[in-house]
Write an enzyme that holds these catalytic residues in place. Structure first.
Site, PDB file in Angstrom:
ATOM      1  N   TYR A   4      11.212   8.700   1.137  1.00 41.32           N
ATOM      2  CA  TYR A   4      11.097   7.708   0.061  1.00 41.32           C
ATOM      3  C   TYR A   4      11.712   8.137  -1.267  1.00 41.32           C
ATOM      4  CZ  TYR A   4       7.925   5.504   3.357  1.00 41.32           C
ATOM      5  OH  TYR A   4       7.390   4.922   4.475  1.00 41.32           O
ATOM      6  N   PRO A  52       0.794  -1.225   0.000  1.00 41.54           N
ATOM      7  CA  PRO A  52       0.000   0.000   0.000  1.00 41.54           C
ATOM      8  C   PRO A  52       0.834   1.286   0.000  1.00 41.54           C
ATOM      9  CG  PRO A  52      -0.087  -1.108   2.138  1.00 41.54           C
ATOM     10  CD  PRO A  52       0.556  -2.057   1.189  1.00 41.54           C
ATOM     11  N   ASN A  53       0.329   2.230  -0.741  1.00 42.96           N
ATOM     12  CA  ASN A  53       0.902   3.585  -0.858  1.00 42.96           C
ATOM     13  C   ASN A  53       2.198   3.657  -1.659  1.00 42.96           C
ATOM     14  OD1 ASN A  53      -1.147   4.925   0.713  1.00 42.96           O
ATOM     15  ND2 ASN A  53      -0.263   3.886   2.488  1.00 42.96           N
ATOM     16  N   ARG A 106      13.364   4.664  12.229  1.00 40.50           N
ATOM     17  CA  ARG A 106      12.088   5.375  12.234  1.00 40.50           C
ATOM     18  C   ARG A 106      11.275   5.007  13.494  1.00 40.50           C
ATOM     19  NH1 ARG A 106       9.353   4.759   6.573  1.00 40.50           N
ATOM     20  NH2 ARG A 106       8.117   6.498   7.414  1.00 40.50           N
ATOM     21  N   GLU A 164      12.117  -9.826   1.666  1.00 37.78           N
ATOM     22  CA  GLU A 164      11.374  -8.613   2.054  1.00 37.78           C
ATOM     23  C   GLU A 164      12.263  -7.400   1.827  1.00 37.78           C
ATOM     24  OE1 GLU A 164       9.136  -8.795   5.697  1.00 37.78           O
ATOM     25  OE2 GLU A 164       9.768  -6.766   6.253  1.00 37.78           O
ATOM     26  N   HIS A 210      12.502  -2.944   1.945  1.00 35.81           N
ATOM     27  CA  HIS A 210      11.950  -1.639   2.313  1.00 35.81           C
ATOM     28  C   HIS A 210      12.836  -0.555   1.736  1.00 35.81           C
ATOM     29  CE1 HIS A 210       8.983  -3.366   4.903  1.00 35.81           C
ATOM     30  NE2 HIS A 210       9.915  -4.186   5.370  1.00 35.81           N
ATOM     31  N   ASN A 216       7.554  -5.846  -0.879  1.00 33.52           N
ATOM     32  CA  ASN A 216       7.572  -4.742   0.072  1.00 33.52           C
ATOM     33  C   ASN A 216       6.134  -4.644   0.606  1.00 33.52           C
ATOM     34  OD1 ASN A 216       7.601  -2.449   1.557  1.00 33.52           O
ATOM     35  ND2 ASN A 216       8.508  -1.139  -0.031  1.00 33.52           N
ATOM     36  N   ALA A 241       3.042  -0.849   4.856  1.00 32.06           N
ATOM     37  CA  ALA A 241       2.488  -0.782   6.219  1.00 32.06           C
ATOM     38  C   ALA A 241       2.016  -2.151   6.724  1.00 32.06           C
ATOM     39  CB  ALA A 241       1.341   0.215   6.256  1.00 32.06           C
TER      40      ALA A 241
HETATM   41  C1  DQA Z   1       8.101   0.905   3.779  1.00 31.53           C
HETATM   42  C2  DQA Z   1       8.222   1.118   5.292  1.00 31.53           C
HETATM   43  C3  DQA Z   1       6.875   0.938   5.979  1.00 31.53           C
HETATM   44  O1  DQA Z   1       7.010   1.134   7.381  1.00 31.53           O
HETATM   45  C4  DQA Z   1       5.878   1.940   5.449  1.00 31.53           C
HETATM   46  O2  DQA Z   1       4.608   1.736   6.023  1.00 31.53           O
HETATM   47  C5  DQA Z   1       5.811   1.979   3.962  1.00 31.53           C
HETATM   48  C6  DQA Z   1       7.026   1.811   3.180  1.00 31.53           C
HETATM   49  C7  DQA Z   1       9.407   1.189   3.026  1.00 31.53           C
HETATM   50  O3  DQA Z   1       9.523   0.725   1.905  1.00 31.53           O
HETATM   51  O4  DQA Z   1      10.289   1.869   3.555  1.00 31.53           O
HETATM   52  O5  DQA Z   1       4.753   2.255   3.392  1.00 31.53           O
HETATM   53  O6  DQA Z   1       7.747  -0.440   3.543  1.00 31.53           O
END
Ligand code: DQA
Length: 156
Positions: free
Chosen positions: A23, A10-11, A107, A98, A100, A74, A77
């Site tokens: 990001y 997501p996002n 963080r 995995e 990120h 990835n 959240a």
């Molecule tokens: C993330 C880190 C997560 O904590 C966050 O919710 C994201 C992006 C990253 O790629 O750094 O949406 O997965």
């Protein structure tokens, strides 16, 4: 040819617009371009998906069994909350990495816990787009090792 499924959670579709200090400025389409270029250099086939919905990600993983030799995910959240994605990774038994973009460990503390990392073969965090490219290289090596081990097994 090896097949690698890349899943953005997501996002991640908002990359380039969301929290750029964390990001970066690159959009999701730019990131996907970089992934496809590296995949081409490595001689592997990639399928890339993004979803904002937990169940869709669960289904993508579940359906990957017939195609993928490795998964790069990835979970965004959902990393910090999703038993369902963890169980999907466990269920398919496909080596999963995995990734990120950000270094989640520098963080908020709620980002320090990953429900999914424990069922992955490894974790790459904090290198921005490079996290995915490093994961691709790792995936290629894991697939090679896996094939070598399978070839060495006595016929049953
Ligand atoms: C993330 C880190 C997560 O904590 C966050 O919710 C994201 C992006 C990253 O790629 O750094 O949406 O997965």
């Amino acid at each position: 040819m090896s097949h690698i499924l890349v899943i953005h959670g997501p996002n991640i579709d908002l990359l380039g617009m969301r929290e750029r200090a964390i990001y970066g400025k690159a959009s999701l389409s730019r990131l996907n371009e970089l992934i496809r270029e590296r995949a081409k250099d490595l001689g592997v086939q990639v399928r890339i998906s993004q979803s904002n919905h937990e169940g869709d990600i669960v289904s993508l993983i579940g359906k990957s069994k017939d195609w993928a030799d490795a998964i790069i995910v990835n979970p965004a959240a959902y990393t910090h909350t999703s038993v369902a994605i963890r169980d999907a990774i466990l269920a398919v038994q496909i080596p999963t990495i995995e990734v990120h973009l950000s270094n989640v460990y520098e963080r908020e503390t709620f980002r320090h816990r990953s429900l999914t990392a424990g069922v992955c073969v490894g974790l790459i965090v904090g290198f921005g787009s490079q996290s995915y490219l490093l994961a691709l290289e790792a995936a290629v090596n894991i697939i090679k090792e896996h094939r070598k081990n399978e070839a060495g097994k006595p016929a049953s």
